[in-house]
Design a protein around this motif. Structure first.
Motif, PDB file in Angstrom:
ATOM      1  N   GLY A  31      77.536  57.347  68.569  1.00 60.67           N
ATOM      2  CA  GLY A  31      78.387  57.800  67.486  1.00 60.67           C
ATOM      3  C   GLY A  31      78.207  59.267  67.131  1.00 60.67           C
ATOM      4  O   GLY A  31      77.152  59.856  67.356  1.00 60.67           O
ATOM      5  N   TYR A  32      79.270  59.859  66.566  1.00 62.45           N
ATOM      6  CA  TYR A  32      79.233  61.230  66.066  1.00 62.45           C
ATOM      7  C   TYR A  32      80.176  61.318  64.874  1.00 62.45           C
ATOM      8  O   TYR A  32      81.050  60.453  64.675  1.00 62.45           O
ATOM      9  CB  TYR A  32      79.670  62.233  67.143  1.00 62.45           C
ATOM     10  N   GLN A  36      76.936  65.942  74.014  1.00 64.32           N
ATOM     11  CA  GLN A  36      77.324  67.074  73.173  1.00 64.32           C
ATOM     12  C   GLN A  36      78.795  66.932  72.775  1.00 64.32           C
ATOM     13  O   GLN A  36      79.663  66.737  73.620  1.00 64.32           O
ATOM     14  CB  GLN A  36      77.123  68.393  73.924  1.00 64.32           C
ATOM     15  N   VAL A  37      79.068  67.040  71.463  1.00 63.26           N
ATOM     16  CA  VAL A  37      80.430  66.934  70.943  1.00 63.26           C
ATOM     17  C   VAL A  37      80.754  68.245  70.218  1.00 63.26           C
ATOM     18  O   VAL A  37      80.022  68.650  69.307  1.00 63.26           O
ATOM     19  CB  VAL A  37      80.579  65.746  69.985  1.00 63.26           C
ATOM     20  N   VAL A  47      88.491  67.835  69.686  1.00 65.63           N
ATOM     21  CA  VAL A  47      87.116  67.389  69.920  1.00 65.63           C
ATOM     22  C   VAL A  47      86.897  67.287  71.425  1.00 65.63           C
ATOM     23  O   VAL A  47      87.706  66.669  72.132  1.00 65.63           O
ATOM     24  CB  VAL A  47      86.843  66.030  69.248  1.00 65.63           C
ATOM     25  N   THR A  48      85.807  67.902  71.907  1.00 67.54           N
ATOM     26  CA  THR A  48      85.492  67.915  73.339  1.00 67.54           C
ATOM     27  C   THR A  48      84.081  67.401  73.553  1.00 67.54           C
ATOM     28  O   THR A  48      83.167  67.749  72.793  1.00 67.54           O
ATOM     29  CB  THR A  48      85.619  69.335  73.908  1.00 67.54           C
ATOM     30  N   ILE A  49      83.898  66.572  74.592  1.00 67.22           N
ATOM     31  CA  ILE A  49      82.561  66.067  74.914  1.00 67.22           C
ATOM     32  C   ILE A  49      82.061  66.716  76.202  1.00 67.22           C
ATOM     33  O   ILE A  49      82.837  67.054  77.099  1.00 67.22           O
ATOM     34  CB  ILE A  49      82.537  64.533  75.052  1.00 67.22           C
ATOM     35  N   SER A  50      80.751  66.889  76.294  1.00 67.55           N
ATOM     36  CA  SER A  50      80.133  67.484  77.476  1.00 67.55           C
ATOM     37  C   SER A  50      78.660  67.086  77.478  1.00 67.55           C
ATOM     38  O   SER A  50      78.150  66.472  76.535  1.00 67.55           O
ATOM     39  CB  SER A  50      80.273  69.011  77.463  1.00 67.55           C
ATOM     40  N   ALA A 105      77.967  68.615  67.430  1.00 71.47           N
ATOM     41  CA  ALA A 105      77.106  67.485  67.089  1.00 71.47           C
ATOM     42  C   ALA A 105      76.631  66.841  68.384  1.00 71.47           C
ATOM     43  O   ALA A 105      77.138  67.150  69.470  1.00 71.47           O
ATOM     44  CB  ALA A 105      77.848  66.475  66.220  1.00 71.47           C
ATOM     45  N   THR A 106      75.664  65.955  68.262  1.00 65.18           N
ATOM     46  CA  THR A 106      75.152  65.196  69.401  1.00 65.18           C
ATOM     47  C   THR A 106      75.232  63.715  69.059  1.00 65.18           C
ATOM     48  O   THR A 106      74.888  63.314  67.939  1.00 65.18           O
ATOM     49  CB  THR A 106      73.696  65.588  69.714  1.00 65.18           C
TER      50      THR A 106
END
Length: 231
Positions: A153-154, A135-136, A166-169, A146-147
Motif C-alpha cells: 500500500g501507498y 517506489q511511488v 502516479v508512477t511506480i518504479s 512514497a514507498t
C-alpha cells in the motif's frame, strides 16, 4: 475738512482690495497618503488580483502580487480583494486602513493558503500479493514520493485539487510485469482516488534433462516443454 474727507475715502478704497487679497490667500491643507500591499498565497505573490478601495478606486496586482493606491485623502477606508481560485482561503478578504497624516503610507497585505483536503492511495501487487518497497512518485499539481509498505500500500494525503499522475518504479522487472507503470487522476476539493497497480509474476526457471538409451546418452533428440498443472 474737505482734504481730510478725501484722504479717508482714499484709505478706505485701498483697504478693501487689500482685505480681499488677505482672505483669498488663505488655503485649506489637503492631507493625502498611500495604501499599499501584497496579495500572496503561502508567501508567493499573485498577479492579476483585483483590489478595491472603499473610496471607489480599484487596481490589479502586478507580477509580484503588489498593489498601491496613491493620493488617498485622510480618512478611514476598507481594502478588499477578489480572488477567483476555488482552492484558496484567506483569513480575511478585506481590511481597514486609516490615513492620518500627509505623506503617510499604510500597508494592507493579504496572504492565503491552499485548501489541501484531497488524497490518492492504492496498492501495488503481483500475482495477487502486495509488493513492498516499490517506489511511488506523484507528479502534477503537487509532487511527492512514497514507498509501498509490507502489504504493497501507498498513499498521498493533504493534496490540492488538480490533475495528478502516479508512477511506480524500483521493482524487480525480471520477476514482475505490469501492463502500465503510471496512472492519472483529476481531483476535486476534498476528493480521493484509488490507483492500484496489479501486475503478474514472470515464470522463469531452468529444466535440465538427459536422454539415454540403455544407459547411453543420445544427442540430437528433440524435446518439447509444455506448461500446465499435473496431478
Amino acid at each position: 475738512m474737505m482734504k481730510r474727507f478725501k484722504f479717508l475715502a482714499l484709505a478706505a478704497a485701498l483697504a478693501i482690495p487689500l482685505a480681499a487679497c488677505d482672505e483669498g490667500s488663505q488655503s485649506t491643507v489637503v492631507i493625502e497618503g498611500s495604501v499599499v500591499g501584497v496579495v500572496s498565497i503561502e508567501g508567493v505573490g499573485q498577479t492579476g488580483v483585483t483590489v478595491t478601495l472603499s473610496s471607489g478606486g480599484s487596481t490589479t496586482t502586478d507580477a509580484s502580487g503588489a498593489y498601491s493606491f496613491s493620493g488617498v485623502k485622510a480618512g478611514s477606508y476598507t481594502v478588499s480583494i477578489t480572488f477567483q481560485a476555488g482552492d484558496v482561503t484567506f483569513p480575511s478578504t478585506s481590511k481597514g486602513v486609516v490615513i492620518q497624516s500627509a505623506g503617510e503610507t499604510v500597508t494592507a497585505n493579504f496572504d492565503g493558503q491552499y485548501v489541501r483536503t484531497s488524497a490518492i492511495s492504492g496498492v501495488v501487487s503481483a500475482g495477487g500479493a502486495g509488493l513492498a518497497g516499490v517506489q511511488v512518485t506523484l507528479g502534477g499539481t503537487e509532487s511527492g514520493s512514497a514507498t509501498t509498505d509490507a502489504s504493497g500500500g501507498y498513499s498521498f494525503t493533504g493534496l490540492r485539487m488538480g490533475a495528478y499522475t502516479v508512477t511506480i518504479s524500483g521493482f524487480d522487472a525480471n520477476k514482475y510485469s505490469f501492463n502500465s507503470t503510471s496512472q492519472s487522476a483529476t481531483l476535486g476539493s476534498g476528493a480521493s482516488a484509488a490507483l492500484n497497480f496489479a501486475g503478474s509474476e514472470n515464470a522463469t526457471g531452468v529444466v535440465n534433462a538427459t536422454v539415454t538409451i540403455d544407459g547411453a546418452a543420445r544427442s540430437g533428440v528433440t524435446l518439447t516443454l509444455s506448461t500446465g498443472d499435473t496431478e
